[in-house]
Design a protein around this motif. Structure first.
Motif, short mmCIF file in Angstrom:
data_model
loop_
_atom_site.label_atom_id
_atom_site.label_comp_id
_atom_site.label_asym_id
_atom_site.label_seq_id
_atom_site.Cartn_x
_atom_site.Cartn_y
_atom_site.Cartn_z
N ASP A 66 21.32 96.89 126.14
CA ASP A 66 20.21 96.79 127.09
C ASP A 66 18.97 97.59 126.65
OD1 ASP A 66 21.20 99.29 127.50
OD2 ASP A 66 21.64 99.01 129.63
N ASP A 68 16.56 96.36 125.15
CA ASP A 68 15.44 95.47 125.48
C ASP A 68 15.84 94.74 126.76
OD1 ASP A 68 13.74 93.22 125.76
OD2 ASP A 68 13.31 93.24 123.61
N ALA A 70 14.46 92.81 128.98
CA ALA A 70 14.10 91.40 129.18
C ALA A 70 15.03 90.48 128.39
CB ALA A 70 12.64 91.16 128.77
N ASP A 73 18.53 90.52 129.90
CA ASP A 73 18.60 89.65 131.10
C ASP A 73 18.69 88.18 130.71
OD1 ASP A 73 18.53 91.89 132.68
OD2 ASP A 73 16.43 91.65 133.28
N LYS A 74 17.91 87.78 129.71
CA LYS A 74 17.96 86.39 129.24
C LYS A 74 19.36 86.05 128.73
CE LYS A 74 14.72 84.86 126.40
NZ LYS A 74 13.55 84.78 125.49
#
Length: 82
Positions: A66, A68, A70, A73-74
């Motif tokens: 985690d 990054d 974003a 989450d993708k």
């Protein structure tokens, strides 16, 4: 840097359907310790999806950390869809 160029080459190869070549490029990033490691894993997973190797794609997506949020989450959303 050099990693960004390699990532771009890998993405281009995936887009052209040259998945074997793409994997060679992005695997190096996925296994490395650079900030691009998660992106290497993400595009490696996409290359597996392109060849309908869903188990391998899931395995790569599950390796993302985690750092990054974003991208993480993708990956989580994509895992739910698989």
């Amino acid at each position: 840097g050099d990693g960004t160029i390699r990532l771009a080459r890998g993405i281009r190869a995936i887009g052209k359907g040259r998945t074997t070549k793409a994997r060679q490029v992005v695997e190096e990033l996925a296994e490395g310790n650079s900030a691009l490691r998660n992106y290497g894993r993400w595009y490696l997973a996409l290359s597996y999806l392109k060849t309908e190797e869903v188990a391998q794609a899931k395995a790569e997506l599950q390796k993302l950390d985690d750092s990054d949020p974003a991208l993480y989450d993708k990956a989580a959303e994509l895992l739910e869809e698989l």
